[in-house]
Design a protein around this motif. Sequence first.
Motif, PDB file in Angstrom:
ATOM      1  N   ILE A 182     -27.232 -46.666  34.324  1.00  0.00           N
ATOM      2  CA  ILE A 182     -28.001 -45.685  35.051  1.00  0.00           C
ATOM      3  C   ILE A 182     -28.727 -44.614  34.249  1.00  0.00           C
ATOM      4  N   PRO A 183     -29.894 -44.188  34.798  1.00  0.00           N
ATOM      5  CA  PRO A 183     -30.800 -43.540  33.944  1.00  0.00           C
ATOM      6  C   PRO A 183     -30.167 -42.219  33.614  1.00  0.00           C
ATOM      7  N   VAL A 184     -29.017 -41.934  33.462  1.00  0.00           N
ATOM      8  CA  VAL A 184     -27.996 -40.700  33.567  1.00  0.00           C
ATOM      9  C   VAL A 184     -27.718 -40.350  32.192  1.00  0.00           C
ATOM     10  N   GLU A 185     -27.745 -39.073  31.169  1.00  0.00           N
ATOM     11  CA  GLU A 185     -26.932 -38.875  29.802  1.00  0.00           C
ATOM     12  C   GLU A 185     -26.050 -37.717  30.371  1.00  0.00           C
ATOM     13  N   VAL A 186     -24.632 -38.524  30.392  1.00  0.00           N
ATOM     14  CA  VAL A 186     -23.686 -37.185  30.512  1.00  0.00           C
ATOM     15  C   VAL A 186     -23.430 -36.444  29.300  1.00  0.00           C
ATOM     16  N   ILE A 187     -23.645 -35.278  29.608  1.00  0.00           N
ATOM     17  CA  ILE A 187     -23.170 -34.612  27.773  1.00  0.00           C
ATOM     18  C   ILE A 187     -21.515 -33.644  27.957  1.00  0.00           C
ATOM     19  N   VAL A 188     -20.710 -33.670  27.079  1.00  0.00           N
ATOM     20  CA  VAL A 188     -19.742 -32.733  26.787  1.00  0.00           C
ATOM     21  C   VAL A 188     -19.415 -32.244  25.795  1.00  0.00           C
ATOM     22  N   ARG A 189     -19.280 -30.869  26.390  1.00  0.00           N
ATOM     23  CA  ARG A 189     -19.927 -30.302  24.976  1.00  0.00           C
ATOM     24  C   ARG A 189     -17.628 -29.798  25.370  1.00  0.00           C
ATOM     25  N   ASN A 190     -17.820 -29.024  23.678  1.00  0.00           N
ATOM     26  CA  ASN A 190     -16.021 -28.355  23.442  1.00  0.00           C
ATOM     27  C   ASN A 190     -16.341 -27.030  22.681  1.00  0.00           C
ATOM     28  N   PHE A 191     -18.059 -27.677  21.883  1.00  0.00           N
ATOM     29  CA  PHE A 191     -18.044 -25.465  21.185  1.00  0.00           C
ATOM     30  C   PHE A 191     -19.599 -25.581  21.864  1.00  0.00           C
ATOM     31  N   THR A 192     -19.938 -24.098  21.871  1.00  0.00           N
ATOM     32  CA  THR A 192     -21.982 -24.522  21.630  1.00  0.00           C
ATOM     33  C   THR A 192     -22.001 -24.831  20.097  1.00  0.00           C
ATOM     34  N   ALA A 193     -24.014 -25.965  21.113  1.00  0.00           N
ATOM     35  CA  ALA A 193     -24.326 -26.013  20.301  1.00  0.00           C
ATOM     36  C   ALA A 193     -25.794 -26.879  20.290  1.00  0.00           C
ATOM     37  N   GLY A 194     -26.736 -26.110  20.286  1.00  0.00           N
ATOM     38  CA  GLY A 194     -27.923 -27.172  20.285  1.00  0.00           C
ATOM     39  C   GLY A 194     -28.277 -26.828  21.715  1.00  0.00           C
ATOM     40  N   SER A 195     -28.774 -27.235  23.164  1.00  0.00           N
ATOM     41  CA  SER A 195     -29.198 -26.921  24.079  1.00  0.00           C
ATOM     42  C   SER A 195     -29.242 -25.767  24.792  1.00  0.00           C
ATOM     43  N   ILE A 196     -27.790 -25.745  24.747  1.00  0.00           N
ATOM     44  CA  ILE A 196     -26.955 -24.657  25.917  1.00  0.00           C
ATOM     45  C   ILE A 196     -26.939 -23.568  24.927  1.00  0.00           C
ATOM     46  N   SER A 197     -26.354 -23.478  23.829  1.00  0.00           N
ATOM     47  CA  SER A 197     -26.839 -22.212  23.276  1.00  0.00           C
ATOM     48  C   SER A 197     -27.992 -21.867  22.889  1.00  0.00           C
ATOM     49  N   LYS A 198     -29.638 -22.588  22.714  1.00  0.00           N
ATOM     50  CA  LYS A 198     -30.812 -21.946  23.209  1.00  0.00           C
ATOM     51  C   LYS A 198     -30.766 -22.029  24.729  1.00  0.00           C
ATOM     52  N   ARG A 199     -30.169 -22.623  25.771  1.00  0.00           N
ATOM     53  CA  ARG A 199     -30.289 -21.974  27.206  1.00  0.00           C
ATOM     54  C   ARG A 199     -29.477 -20.581  27.285  1.00  0.00           C
ATOM     55  N   LEU A 200     -28.509 -20.306  26.787  1.00  0.00           N
ATOM     56  CA  LEU A 200     -28.184 -19.564  27.173  1.00  0.00           C
ATOM     57  C   LEU A 200     -27.757 -18.627  26.340  1.00  0.00           C
ATOM     58  N   GLY A 201     -28.295 -17.978  24.912  1.00  0.00           N
ATOM     59  CA  GLY A 201     -28.592 -17.340  23.743  1.00  0.00           C
ATOM     60  C   GLY A 201     -27.494 -17.248  23.214  1.00  0.00           C
ATOM     61  N   VAL A 202     -26.860 -17.864  22.514  1.00  0.00           N
ATOM     62  CA  VAL A 202     -25.572 -17.464  22.400  1.00  0.00           C
ATOM     63  C   VAL A 202     -25.430 -17.894  20.905  1.00  0.00           C
ATOM     64  N   GLU A 203     -25.341 -17.469  19.680  1.00  0.00           N
ATOM     65  CA  GLU A 203     -24.668 -18.364  18.675  1.00  0.00           C
ATOM     66  C   GLU A 203     -24.010 -20.114  19.169  1.00  0.00           C
ATOM     67  N   GLU A 204     -24.324 -21.032  17.971  1.00  0.00           N
ATOM     68  CA  GLU A 204     -23.219 -22.465  17.712  1.00  0.00           C
ATOM     69  C   GLU A 204     -21.667 -21.941  17.474  1.00  0.00           C
ATOM     70  N   GLY A 205     -20.785 -23.086  18.255  1.00  0.00           N
ATOM     71  CA  GLY A 205     -19.854 -23.243  17.408  1.00  0.00           C
ATOM     72  C   GLY A 205     -19.237 -22.114  18.302  1.00  0.00           C
ATOM     73  N   ILE A 206     -19.327 -21.442  19.071  1.00  0.00           N
ATOM     74  CA  ILE A 206     -18.189 -20.850  20.199  1.00  0.00           C
ATOM     75  C   ILE A 206     -17.048 -21.857  20.978  1.00  0.00           C
ATOM     76  N   GLU A 207     -16.020 -21.783  21.205  1.00  0.00           N
ATOM     77  CA  GLU A 207     -15.245 -22.570  21.812  1.00  0.00           C
ATOM     78  C   GLU A 207     -15.644 -22.354  22.715  1.00  0.00           C
ATOM     79  N   LEU A 208     -15.296 -23.625  24.038  1.00  0.00           N
ATOM     80  CA  LEU A 208     -15.572 -23.206  24.862  1.00  0.00           C
ATOM     81  C   LEU A 208     -14.748 -22.878  25.924  1.00  0.00           C
ATOM     82  N   LYS A 209     -14.349 -22.026  27.153  1.00  0.00           N
ATOM     83  CA  LYS A 209     -12.543 -22.079  27.408  1.00  0.00           C
ATOM     84  C   LYS A 209     -12.290 -23.854  28.566  1.00  0.00           C
ATOM     85  N   THR A 210     -13.318 -23.732  28.595  1.00  0.00           N
ATOM     86  CA  THR A 210     -12.889 -25.320  29.417  1.00  0.00           C
ATOM     87  C   THR A 210     -13.991 -25.978  28.618  1.00  0.00           C
TER      88      THR A 210
END
Length: 234
Positions: free
Chosen positions: A87-115
């Motif tokens: 299936i041509p889909v990558e599923v990404i699961v995150r527990n802490f901010t890092a990489g593209s989600i940090s860039k996209r949302l303008g937050v530092e890396e290493g913040i634990e996500l609530k869920t």
Amino acid sequence: MEKREKLYEGKAKVIYTTDDPDTLIMHFKDEATAFDAKKKGVIKNKGVINNRISSRLFKFLEEKGIKTHFVSELTEREMAVKRLDIIPVEVIVRNFTAGSISKRLGVEEGIELKTPVVEFCYKSDELGDPFINASIIKAFGFANQDEVRRMEETSLKVNKLLSKFFDERGIILVDFKLEFGRHKGTLLLGDEITPDGCRLWDKETKEKLDKDRFRRDLGKIEEAYEEVLNKVMG
Ligand code: UDP
């Protein structure tokens, strides 16, 4: 099982057919790429290490009831896998901010996500693996509603299992990428689970033990992969 011809060569793996039409051989290379293959290099012995890590993790997940394409570890660099219609889909699961989600949302890396966060990307290097959602996956026929639901559910289950597995070995599972495919109509977890596609941080020092060392030129890349292997095997 007899190895036949090369079916596909990717950035980090080569896939071969075998005398069994339902089984393929996945060969792990030392080549590494980042930023949609714009950065290229070699990580010495990575293929051997990733084959062992991935085999260990797939065996662990199978024991816990996750259906994967893993069949057996064949040689240093090769594993036998069930043939998948990917299936041509990558599923990404995150527990802490890092990489593209940090860039996209303008937050530092290493913040634990609530869920935990589950994201979908369309597998395309030319397009830079663009962010997509369930609606797009269904509308373009990449997967149906039931498959999307099962990919999400399985990814969250894998996250729970692997987070605990790594935590017990002194590693934080920050985020990771999974791929799924169909084998005789059944949805199976495919691809690999290695430091190439996971962010793994040392629990005590927060040192990066994954491909970010290559992406960001942090040095000690082989050592980091080796450390993950030792901990995963321990
Ligand atoms: N990832 C991957 N292949 C990709 C994109 C991401 O294996 O094509 C993994 C990556 O190693 C990380 C997680 O998915 O563990 C989340 O990556 P992110 O979206 O933050 O993208 P990146 O910062 O790697 O561009």
